[in-house]
Design a protein around this motif. Structure first.
Motif, PDB file in Angstrom:
ATOM      1  N   ILE A 117     146.374 -24.313  47.194  1.00  0.00           N
ATOM      2  CA  ILE A 117     146.199 -24.665  45.783  1.00  0.00           C
ATOM      3  C   ILE A 117     147.449 -25.351  45.261  1.00  0.00           C
ATOM      4  N   ASP A 118     148.614 -24.822  45.614  1.00  0.00           N
ATOM      5  CA  ASP A 118     149.869 -25.454  45.180  1.00  0.00           C
ATOM      6  C   ASP A 118     149.997 -26.878  45.719  1.00  0.00           C
ATOM      7  N   MET A 119     149.412 -27.131  46.876  1.00  0.00           N
ATOM      8  CA  MET A 119     149.482 -28.459  47.485  1.00  0.00           C
ATOM      9  C   MET A 119     148.458 -29.415  46.888  1.00  0.00           C
ATOM     10  N   GLY A 120     147.611 -28.917  45.989  1.00  0.00           N
ATOM     11  CA  GLY A 120     146.619 -29.778  45.356  1.00  0.00           C
ATOM     12  C   GLY A 120     145.384 -30.007  46.194  1.00  0.00           C
ATOM     13  N   ILE A 121     144.949 -28.991  46.918  1.00  0.00           N
ATOM     14  CA  ILE A 121     143.797 -29.148  47.808  1.00  0.00           C
ATOM     15  C   ILE A 121     142.539 -29.483  47.010  1.00  0.00           C
ATOM     16  N   ASP A 122     141.699 -30.325  47.602  1.00  0.00           N
ATOM     17  CA  ASP A 122     140.487 -30.776  46.934  1.00  0.00           C
ATOM     18  C   ASP A 122     139.392 -29.721  46.903  1.00  0.00           C
ATOM     19  N   SER A 123     139.272 -28.930  47.971  1.00  0.00           N
ATOM     20  CA  SER A 123     138.158 -27.985  48.023  1.00  0.00           C
ATOM     21  C   SER A 123     138.532 -26.730  48.797  1.00  0.00           C
TER      22      SER A 123
ATOM     23  N   SER B 100     130.428 -28.508  37.411  1.00  0.00           N
ATOM     24  CA  SER B 100     130.508 -28.695  38.863  1.00  0.00           C
ATOM     25  C   SER B 100     130.450 -30.162  39.237  1.00  0.00           C
ATOM     26  N   VAL B 101     129.576 -30.910  38.596  1.00  0.00           N
ATOM     27  CA  VAL B 101     129.453 -32.324  38.936  1.00  0.00           C
ATOM     28  C   VAL B 101     130.744 -33.070  38.618  1.00  0.00           C
ATOM     29  N   ARG B 102     131.395 -32.713  37.510  1.00  0.00           N
ATOM     30  CA  ARG B 102     132.677 -33.345  37.189  1.00  0.00           C
ATOM     31  C   ARG B 102     133.710 -33.074  38.278  1.00  0.00           C
ATOM     32  N   ARG B 103     133.732 -31.878  38.794  1.00  0.00           N
ATOM     33  CA  ARG B 103     134.672 -31.569  39.881  1.00  0.00           C
ATOM     34  C   ARG B 103     134.350 -32.400  41.123  1.00  0.00           C
ATOM     35  N   ILE B 104     133.076 -32.492  41.446  1.00  0.00           N
ATOM     36  CA  ILE B 104     132.662 -33.232  42.644  1.00  0.00           C
ATOM     37  C   ILE B 104     132.988 -34.713  42.494  1.00  0.00           C
ATOM     38  N   LEU B 105     132.664 -35.273  41.362  1.00  0.00           N
ATOM     39  CA  LEU B 105     132.973 -36.687  41.133  1.00  0.00           C
ATOM     40  C   LEU B 105     134.481 -36.921  41.107  1.00  0.00           C
ATOM     41  N   GLY B 106     135.229 -35.977  40.541  1.00  0.00           N
ATOM     42  CA  GLY B 106     136.688 -36.113  40.538  1.00  0.00           C
ATOM     43  C   GLY B 106     137.256 -36.146  41.939  1.00  0.00           C
ATOM     44  N   MET B 107     136.704 -35.328  42.828  1.00  0.00           N
ATOM     45  CA  MET B 107     137.144 -35.341  44.218  1.00  0.00           C
ATOM     46  C   MET B 107     136.822 -36.684  44.868  1.00  0.00           C
TER      47      MET B 107
ATOM     48  N   GLY C 287     144.074 -19.717  39.570  1.00  0.00           N
ATOM     49  CA  GLY C 287     144.181 -20.955  38.804  1.00  0.00           C
ATOM     50  C   GLY C 287     143.592 -22.161  39.479  1.00  0.00           C
ATOM     51  N   TYR C 288     142.619 -21.971  40.359  1.00  0.00           N
ATOM     52  CA  TYR C 288     142.042 -23.091  41.090  1.00  0.00           C
ATOM     53  C   TYR C 288     140.900 -23.721  40.304  1.00  0.00           C
ATOM     54  N   ASP C 289     140.965 -25.036  40.101  1.00  0.00           N
ATOM     55  CA  ASP C 289     139.905 -25.727  39.379  1.00  0.00           C
ATOM     56  C   ASP C 289     139.325 -26.876  40.192  1.00  0.00           C
ATOM     57  N   GLY C 290     139.504 -26.840  41.507  1.00  0.00           N
ATOM     58  CA  GLY C 290     138.907 -27.851  42.365  1.00  0.00           C
ATOM     59  C   GLY C 290     137.507 -27.454  42.780  1.00  0.00           C
ATOM     60  N   VAL C 291     137.004 -28.125  43.800  1.00  0.00           N
ATOM     61  CA  VAL C 291     135.636 -27.921  44.271  1.00  0.00           C
ATOM     62  C   VAL C 291     135.572 -26.669  45.147  1.00  0.00           C
ATOM     63  N   VAL C 292     134.611 -25.803  44.867  1.00  0.00           N
ATOM     64  CA  VAL C 292     134.320 -24.639  45.704  1.00  0.00           C
ATOM     65  C   VAL C 292     133.024 -24.914  46.446  1.00  0.00           C
ATOM     66  N   VAL C 293     133.087 -24.837  47.765  1.00  0.00           N
ATOM     67  CA  VAL C 293     131.930 -25.130  48.609  1.00  0.00           C
ATOM     68  C   VAL C 293     131.571 -23.890  49.416  1.00  0.00           C
ATOM     69  N   THR C 294     130.295 -23.623  49.566  1.00  0.00           N
ATOM     70  CA  THR C 294     129.877 -22.494  50.389  1.00  0.00           C
ATOM     71  C   THR C 294     130.075 -22.809  51.855  1.00  0.00           C
ATOM     72  N   ASP C 295     130.226 -21.782  52.657  1.00  0.00           N
ATOM     73  CA  ASP C 295     130.004 -21.966  54.091  1.00  0.00           C
ATOM     74  C   ASP C 295     128.510 -22.240  54.271  1.00  0.00           C
ATOM     75  N   SER C 296     128.102 -22.596  55.459  1.00  0.00           N
ATOM     76  CA  SER C 296     126.702 -22.953  55.685  1.00  0.00           C
ATOM     77  C   SER C 296     125.762 -21.874  55.160  1.00  0.00           C
ATOM     78  N   LEU C 297     124.786 -22.295  54.357  1.00  0.00           N
ATOM     79  CA  LEU C 297     123.838 -21.340  53.797  1.00  0.00           C
ATOM     80  C   LEU C 297     122.792 -20.897  54.808  1.00  0.00           C
ATOM     81  N   GLY C 298     122.846 -21.436  56.001  1.00  0.00           N
ATOM     82  CA  GLY C 298     121.959 -20.981  57.059  1.00  0.00           C
ATOM     83  C   GLY C 298     122.482 -19.779  57.815  1.00  0.00           C
ATOM     84  N   MET C 299     123.700 -19.347  57.531  1.00  0.00           N
ATOM     85  CA  MET C 299     124.307 -18.235  58.261  1.00  0.00           C
ATOM     86  C   MET C 299     123.744 -16.895  57.792  1.00  0.00           C
TER      87      MET C 299
END
Length: 598
Positions: free
Chosen positions: A283-289, A389-396, A323-335
C-alpha cells in the motif's frame, strides 16, 4: 473444515527482526512531480473517468466488475468451449455480451500458444471492448494473468522465466527483485497484458502449507515486505498493475483454498506482526490492486465467512485501518473456499457488499452477472456503491496508460519477449539463490570431474546435467520423477557406480525419494541432495552429507546449481525460512539466514 496449527516455531520466525535487507527501491520511484504537475495530472485523470462514466449504462457499470476467462487464441474465431459457460462462441462475443471490465489469460484456455498470437488476441479483445456501440462508452479492458514467476507462470515458452519469489528471498537483493518484476512487466505489456496477479505477499510460516510455499518470499515478515515493495515498483514501472495476494494472508495454513476452506488461527497481534507488514508495504508503494483470500480469520471476523465476503476484513481492516483505496479483486470465484457457505449468486453480491471491486473468473457468469445487476436495480447495492468500484477500476486503467495505449505493436513482440538481457538477469537470479546448507562430505565444489544426476523432474535433471557438462564435468543422468520405483532405484545404483559424486534432485521429498537417496548412500555413493522446491526436505534426510536448496526447478536455477558445483560461482543464497526438526516443529534444525560460504 480444517484449522491450521500454530507452532512456537512459526511465532519465533515471525518475531525475528530482519537486518540488512536494504530495500533498493524508493517508494514512488520515477513518479515524483511538483504540486502543479500532480494537480494537472489529477484533473486529467478525473476528467477522463467522469467523461467515461457519464456515457456508461448500468449494464456497462456492472460489467466493469467482472474479469472472466475466455477460451481460444483469436478474438474473432469461434471456440465451442465458450458456449457452455457463456452461451456464445467467440472470445470477442463474451466481452461484448457482459460488457466485461477485463479478461484473464490461462494456458489451459488456449490463450497463450505463442507470444505473437497472444498479442494478437489482446488487440482483438481490446477492439471488441472499444468498438463504438449505441449509447455506451468505449472502455479499454484490463487483460490479466498470474505470472508470479517460479512455479506459477502463464506466459509461452519464449518468455523469460525467473526462478520465483522464495529464490529472490534467498538472494536478499531487492534490486534484483525489482528488475525481475520490471522485466516480467515489460514482457507482459508487450503481449497486451496490463495486470499481473503478483507479487505474492503471504508470509509462509507453515512448512506444511500446500498452496503457497516457494510462492512466498520468506517466513520473515520484513523480508517479505521489502521484496513485495520491490516487486510492486518493478511491475508498475512497466505500466502493469501489480496485485498483492492473498489478503489478509495465506501463509499459515495446511489447507488449499482451491479445494477446501482454511481457517487462520492467528490472534490479532500475530496477524499484525506476521501477515500485515507485506500488505502495508504494498500500500505504501502505491499498489494498484490487492487480491482477497478465500479463508476465515476469526480474530478479524468471527462470522466464519471467508475474507472475500467479509466486510469487517475488507472494509474494516483493509480500507479503514490500512487506508487502502485501490482496487480489491477476489481470488478465483470458482475455488472451493468461497463456495462452501453460499450459492454463486449470493457470493457475487456479498463480495461487493464486503468491499470488493472486481469479481474474478466467475464459475457461473450469467448467474453472477445478473445477480449483481438485480442487486443494483433493487437497491441492495446502491448506484453510488457501484460507481465507487467503477471509479477505482477506471482509475487503475488510466494510471497504466490504457486510455491512451490499449493496443500493442505485434511486430515488436519478438524483440521484447525473452530478450538476451532479460535472460541474463534471470540467470543472475538463479545463481544468487543457491543455498548450501550442509557439506560435511566436502563435495561442493565437486572435487573430481565426474558426476551422475538423478531424481525428481526429467527436465530439471537434464538441465543440471547439461550445465555440469558445459562446465567441464563428465556427467551422465537419468530422471526418476517424484516417485521413483524400485527398478529405477536399482538402475540409479548401477548407473552411478563410476561417478565420483551422485546428485539427487528432490521435490517435496517423500518415502520413494528417501528410498532412492538411502539406497545410494548404502551402496557407497557420495550423494549430494539438491532440493528444487521447498527447502524443508533436509529435515527428512538425516544421513545426507551435502545438501543445497534452490527453491526452483527452472532452467536458470539448475544452471546456477551447476555453476556452484563446478566452483564457477559461490553459493550465495541464505535461507529465507527456518527449517524445523521433523519430529518437533518448535525446534529449529537450520535457522533463517543459514548458508555456507563455498
Amino acid at each position: 473444515m480444517s484449522t491450521s496449527p500454530r507452532s512456537q516455531h512459526a511465532l519465533n520466525v515471525s518475531r525475528r527482526a530482519f537486518v540488512g535487507s536494504g530495500l533498493a527501491v524508493a517508494a514512488g520511484a520515477g513518479l515524483a512531480t511538483g504540486p502543479s504537475t500532480a494537480q494537472a495530472a489529477g484533473k486529467d485523470r478525473a476528467s477522463w473517468i467522469n467523461a467515461t462514466m457519464a456515457k456508461m449504462t448500468t449494464e456497462q457499470l456492472v460489467g466493469q466488475l467482472f474479469v472472466m476467462h475466455v477460451y481460444g487464441s483469436d478474438a474473432d474465431v469461434a471456440d465451442q468451449r465458450n458456449v457452455p459457460d457463456y452461451g456464445v462462441a467467440k472470445p470477442s462475443e463474451v466481452v461484448e455480451k457482459y460488457r466485461l471490465g477485463g479478461v484473464i489469460y490461462f494456458a489451459w484456455a488456449g490463450n497463450l500458444p505463442t507470444a505473437v498470437q497472444c498479442a494478437k488476441l489482446s488487440n482483438g479483445l481490446q477492439k471488441a471492448s472499444l468498438t463504438p456501440r449505441r449509447r455506451e462508452a468505449q472502455v479499454p479492458l484490463t487483460i490479466s494473468t498470474d505470472q508470479e514467476t517460479g512455479i506459477v507462470v502463464r506466459l509461452p515458452a519464449e518468455a523469460t522465466l525467473f526462478p520465483g519469489a522464495m529464490s529472490l528471498g534467498a538472494g536478499r537483493d531487492t534490486q534484483l527483485t525489482t528488475d525481475t518484476y520490471a522485466i516480467t512487466g515489460t514482457e507482459l505489456r508487450a503481449l497486451g497484458i496490463n495486470v499481473d496477479y503478483a507479487p505474492d505477499a503471504d508470509v509462509n510460516v507453515n512448512p506444511a502449507n500446500p498452496v503457497i510455499g516457494v510462492r512466498s518470499f520468506s517466513s520473515n515478515p520484513q523480508l517479505v515486505a521489502d521484496h513485495v515493495a520491490a516487486g510492486v515498483a518493478g511491475l508498475q514501472s512497466a505500466k502493469v498493475s501489480a496485485c498483492a495476494k492473498h489478503f489478509p494472508g495465506h501463509g499459515d495454513t495446511d489447507v488449499d483454498s482451491h479445494t477446501g476452506f482454511p481457517v487462520i488461527t492467528h490472534t490479532r497481534q500475530e496477524w499484525e506482526e506476521i501477515d500485515a507488514p507485506p500488505f502495508r508495504a504494498a500500500i505504501d508503494m502505491g499498489i494498484d490492486s490487492i487480491m482477497t483470500a478465500h479463508l476465515a480469520v476469526p480474530a478479524l471476523d468471527a462470522s466464519g465467512d471467508p475474507a472475500t465476503l467479509s466486510k469487517p476484513i475488507l472494509t474494516g481492516v483493509l480500507r479503514d485501518e490500512l487506508g487502502y483505496d485501490g482496487v480489491v479483486v477476489t481470488d478465483s470465484l470458482g475455488m472451493a473456499g468461497v463456495r462452501e457457505k453460499y450459492g454463486d449468486a449470493e457470493v457475487a453480491v456479498k463480495a461487493i457488499e464486503a468491499g470488493v471491486d472486481v469479481l474474478l473468473n466467475s464459475p457461473a457468469a450469467d448467474v453472477q452477472w445478473n445477480a449483481v445487476l438485480n442487486a443494483v436495480r433493487t437497491g441492495r447495492i446502491s448506484k453510488r456503491r457501484l460507481e465507487t468500484s467503477v471509479r477505482r477500476i477506471l482509475g487503475m486503467k488510466y494510471d497504466r496508460g490504457l486510455h491512451e495505449s490499449p493496443y500493442v505493436d505485434v511486430d515488436k513482440v519478438s524483440s521484447v519477449i525473452g530478450a538476451a538481457d532479460h535472460q541474463a538477469r534471470a540467470q543472475q537470479a538463479g545463481d544468487r539463490a543457491v543455498t548450501l546448507l550442509v557439506d560435511d562430505a566436502g563435495l561442493v565444489p565437486l572435487p573430481q570431474k565426474t558426476a551422475y544426476v538423478t531424481g525428481a523432474g526429467d527436465s530439471s535433471v537434464a538441465a543440471l546435467a547439461a550445465g555440469l557438462t558445459a562446465a567441464g564435468i563428465t556427467t551422465t543422468s537419468q530422471g526418476t520423477g517424484t516417485s521413483p520405483t524400485a527398478r529405477q532405484i536399482s538402475q540409479a545404483v548401477v548407473a552411478s557406480a563410476r561417478a565420483s559424486a551422485t546428485i539427487v534432485l528432490t521435490n517435496n521429498v517423500n518415502a520413494a525419494q528417501k528410498s532412492l537417496i538411502t539406497t545410494l548412500i548404502d551402496a557407497g555413493r557420495k550423494v549430494i541432495v539438491v532440493a528444487v522446491r521447498n527447502p524443508y526436505d533436509i529435515n527428512q534426510l538425516p544421513g545426507v552429507g551435502s545438501y543445497l536448496a534452490t527453491y526452483s526447478s527452472t532452467p536458470v536455477a539448475m544452471k546456477g546449481v551447476a555453476r556452484v558445483l563446478a566452483g564457477t560461482i559461490p553459493a550465495a543464497g541464505r535461507l529465507p525460512v527456518d527449517i524445523p526438526a521433523a519430529d518437533d516443529p518448535t525446534k529449529t534444525l537450520y535457522p533463517y539466514g543459514a548458508g555456507l560460504d563455498r
